[in-house]
Design a protein around this motif. Structure first.
Motif, PDB file in Angstrom:
ATOM      1  N   HIS A   1      -3.216  -1.883 -13.304  1.00  0.00           N
ATOM      2  CA  HIS A   1      -3.237  -1.965 -11.838  1.00  0.00           C
ATOM      3  C   HIS A   1      -3.495  -3.397 -11.391  1.00  0.00           C
ATOM      4  O   HIS A   1      -4.483  -4.005 -11.796  1.00  0.00           O
ATOM      5  CB  HIS A   1      -4.356  -1.079 -11.264  1.00  0.00           C
ATOM      6  CG  HIS A   1      -4.042   0.373 -11.294  1.00  0.00           C
ATOM      7  ND1 HIS A   1      -3.249   0.977 -10.357  1.00  0.00           N
ATOM      8  CD2 HIS A   1      -4.416   1.346 -12.152  1.00  0.00           C
ATOM      9  CE1 HIS A   1      -3.146   2.262 -10.634  1.00  0.00           C
ATOM     10  NE2 HIS A   1      -3.834   2.516 -11.721  1.00  0.00           N
TER      11      HIS A   1
ATOM     12  N   ARG B   1       0.854  -1.199   0.000  1.00  0.00           N
ATOM     13  CA  ARG B   1       0.000   0.000   0.000  1.00  0.00           C
ATOM     14  C   ARG B   1       0.879   1.233   0.000  1.00  0.00           C
ATOM     15  O   ARG B   1       1.871   1.304   0.720  1.00  0.00           O
ATOM     16  CB  ARG B   1      -0.881  -0.028   1.241  1.00  0.00           C
ATOM     17  CG  ARG B   1      -1.834   1.116   1.353  1.00  0.00           C
ATOM     18  CD  ARG B   1      -3.256   0.648   1.125  1.00  0.00           C
ATOM     19  NE  ARG B   1      -4.185   1.723   1.434  1.00  0.00           N
ATOM     20  CZ  ARG B   1      -4.909   2.317   0.515  1.00  0.00           C
ATOM     21  NH1 ARG B   1      -4.837   1.963  -0.738  1.00  0.00           N
ATOM     22  NH2 ARG B   1      -5.753   3.266   0.841  1.00  0.00           N
TER      23      ARG B   1
ATOM     24  N   ASN C   1       1.566  -0.913 -10.162  1.00  0.00           N
ATOM     25  CA  ASN C   1       1.322  -0.438 -11.516  1.00  0.00           C
ATOM     26  C   ASN C   1       2.328  -1.151 -12.412  1.00  0.00           C
ATOM     27  O   ASN C   1       3.534  -1.012 -12.208  1.00  0.00           O
ATOM     28  CB  ASN C   1       1.569   1.065 -11.643  1.00  0.00           C
ATOM     29  CG  ASN C   1       0.525   1.910 -10.972  1.00  0.00           C
ATOM     30  OD1 ASN C   1      -0.345   1.416 -10.289  1.00  0.00           O
ATOM     31  ND2 ASN C   1       0.645   3.205 -11.157  1.00  0.00           N
TER      32      ASN C   1
ATOM     33  N   THR D   1      -6.369  -2.136  -6.294  1.00  0.00           N
ATOM     34  CA  THR D   1      -7.195  -0.944  -6.425  1.00  0.00           C
ATOM     35  C   THR D   1      -6.371   0.338  -6.323  1.00  0.00           C
ATOM     36  O   THR D   1      -5.287   0.352  -5.745  1.00  0.00           O
ATOM     37  CB  THR D   1      -8.283  -0.898  -5.336  1.00  0.00           C
ATOM     38  OG1 THR D   1      -7.644  -0.869  -4.053  1.00  0.00           O
ATOM     39  CG2 THR D   1      -9.202  -2.096  -5.441  1.00  0.00           C
ATOM     40  N   ALA D   2      -6.924   1.394  -6.903  1.00  0.00           N
ATOM     41  CA  ALA D   2      -6.344   2.733  -6.767  1.00  0.00           C
ATOM     42  C   ALA D   2      -7.499   3.703  -6.535  1.00  0.00           C
ATOM     43  O   ALA D   2      -8.591   3.530  -7.084  1.00  0.00           O
ATOM     44  CB  ALA D   2      -5.560   3.123  -8.019  1.00  0.00           C
TER      45      ALA D   2
ATOM     46  N   VAL E   1      -3.271  10.199  -4.191  1.00  0.00           N
ATOM     47  CA  VAL E   1      -3.360   8.886  -4.824  1.00  0.00           C
ATOM     48  C   VAL E   1      -3.083   7.803  -3.787  1.00  0.00           C
ATOM     49  O   VAL E   1      -2.041   7.836  -3.120  1.00  0.00           O
ATOM     50  CB  VAL E   1      -2.352   8.767  -5.992  1.00  0.00           C
ATOM     51  CG1 VAL E   1      -2.466   7.424  -6.672  1.00  0.00           C
ATOM     52  CG2 VAL E   1      -2.546   9.909  -6.989  1.00  0.00           C
TER      53      VAL E   1
ATOM     54  N   VAL F   1      -2.868   3.668  -3.457  1.00  0.00           N
ATOM     55  CA  VAL F   1      -2.759   2.468  -4.294  1.00  0.00           C
ATOM     56  C   VAL F   1      -2.475   1.250  -3.428  1.00  0.00           C
ATOM     57  O   VAL F   1      -1.656   1.299  -2.514  1.00  0.00           O
ATOM     58  CB  VAL F   1      -1.627   2.631  -5.338  1.00  0.00           C
ATOM     59  CG1 VAL F   1      -1.465   1.363  -6.171  1.00  0.00           C
ATOM     60  CG2 VAL F   1      -1.880   3.834  -6.229  1.00  0.00           C
TER      61      VAL F   1
END
Length: 184
Positions: free
Chosen positions: A78, A60, A137, A81-82, A131, A133
């Protein structure tokens, strides 16, 4: 065998114990983004990142990203989740040009989504986004070939290197229960 530690209990301000065990907390884990240094060009030209929270074990990361007009993050996939909250400016995903994200927009991205983030070159101001995440990515070049992976572990390394090269000392919230992390 040593005795098991006694569970910690939260108390009211008058000292009465609440009927729930809790983790001991000596201070609030809080940062003021106005005091968090920016690391320049972390995601490419025209970008800067303020690291707020990084938990490599949970995968995270939470960052404040500032992007200049015309700046872009390459197409990426991804794995988790973002969540993106736009504080200032405008940005789009090239794949969804009719759905611009503007100040006040909150965007949830499920794992498996693919897109190319760009700030329009004719934007009147920098764009600022919070942001959050989970996962990674997976980045690709314009011809569709694998380029790189950005996850909490690689972000920790990259931000540490860029910060050191730029003479920036990082201070961010670390993994659960770890408190603050500071770099030299």
């Amino acid at each position: 065998m040593p005795a098991a530690p006694k569970p910690a209990f939260a108390t009211t301000t008058s000292g009465n114990r609440l009927p729930i065990p809790s983790l001991p907390q000596g201070e609030l884990l809080t940062l003021n983004v106005n005091e968090v240094p920016s690391v320049e060009s972390t995601l490419g030209p025209g970008t800067s990142v303020q690291l707020l929270r990084l938990d490599p074990e949970a995968g995270r990361w939470v960052v404040m990203v500032t992007m200049a007009p015309g700046a872009e993050v390459p197409i990426h996939y991804h794995t988790g989740t973002a969540e993106v909250y736009t504080l200032r400016g405008t940005w789009i995903y090239k794949e969804y040009p009719d759905q611009p994200q503007t100040a006040g927009s909150y965007l949830f991205e499920p794992g498996g989504s693919v897109h190319t983030l760009t700030v329009p070159a004719d934007s009147a101001e920098d764009t600022v986004m919070l942001v959050m995440v989970t996962g990674a990515n997976v980045n690709f070049s314009e011809d569709g070939r694998f380029h790189s992976v950005i996850d909490a572990v690689s972000l920790q390394y990259l931000l540490g290197r860029f910060a050191q090269d730029q003479g920036v000392k990082l201070r961010y919230i670390g993994a659960t229960g770890a408190g603050f992390v500071e770099t030299e």
